[in-house]
Scaffold this motif. Structure first.
Motif: not given
Length: 252
Positions: A177-183
């Motif tokens: 449903r949505i992208v998790i962009l890890g940082c």
């Protein structure tokens, strides 16, 4: 600006056009284009964005943040954000990055929805305003309702290593449903481990180095932004070799 991408997709956070070109040369899959990383990134100039459009061989998303500090904006600040998103859309940038909160630590769904609507077909990322929310699971659902495409997060900790449990939870909650962009403090020593523990398909970092100014004349009595007078003669640049090494570690 398309090419085959091997996961995880790597986004490099940069300051200015020289940072953009360095990240692109080092093999970034995508770039987040900012000004003033010392403040966590604010909106770059129109000239910088145009220069990036002229020289880009990879996609880039532009930060829309009128100032440093918190993410609770006045009406006039918010109006400037709407104007920036509309201008960037008309320029044809691939994506925009922004985030607005309510005073109670929830996502401001009204403003996030309006900004996303103003972006039209552009990719939309909510930046680390998300990490300042009271309840990350509820905040993620809020962003999904606002039709935001991805969220940049360290798992609500200073580093992804510390936030790894929440990052893994968010990846599961997000699904497709949505992208998790890890940082968050990702480097060549920890990026592969963080990915293996979280299942992140997209990861974001800055690889910076300070270099001395080329100025010969230096006035020791004037500082333009505070008490760190040496800052006037120290430039922060994207480290091409470190970007390349960290990307290689992530995709090994």
């Amino acid at each position: 600006m398309t090419r085959e991408t091997r996961l995880p997709l790597i986004e490099i956070c940069v300051e200015g056009i020289d940072g953009f070109l360095a990240a692109q040369a080092a093999g970034a899959d995508r770039v987040e284009l900012c000004a003033s990383l010392i403040e966590g990134g604010i909106t770059p100039s129109l000239g910088t964005v145009r220069a990036a459009l002229e020289q880009a061989s990879v996609p880039f998303h532009v930060m829309v943040r009128p100032r440093g500090g918190d993410f609770l904006y006045s009406d006039t600040e918010y109006a400037s954000m709407l104007a920036d998103v509309s201008a960037l859309r008309d320029l044809g940038v691939p994506g925009v990055v922004f985030g607005c909160l309510n005073a109670d630590g929830t996502i401001d769904e009204v403003r996030m929805s309006e900004l996303t609507h103003a972006a039209g077909a552009l990719n939309v990322t909510c930046h680390r305003a998300f990490d300042m929310t009271r309840d990350p699971s509820k905040a993620l659902e809020s962003l999904i309702r606002c039709k935001v495409g991805r969220v940049l997060t360290s798992g609500q900790r200073d580093t992804a290593v510390e936030g790894v449990s929440l990052l893994a939870h968010l990846v599961r909650q997000a699904g497709d449903r949505i992208v998790i962009l890890g940082c968050g403090g990702l480097d060549l020593h920890n990026i592969a481990e963080v990915r293996s523990k979280t299942g992140l398909s997209e990861m974001h970092f800055a690889a910076l180095k300070d270099v001395p100014s080329a100025m010969h004349y230096r006035n020791p009595h004037v500082g333009m932004g505070g008490s760190d007078l040496d800052r006037e003669y120290r430039n922060t640049l994207t480290d091409t070799d470190l970007v390349a090494a960290t990307i290689a570690a992530a995709k090994a």
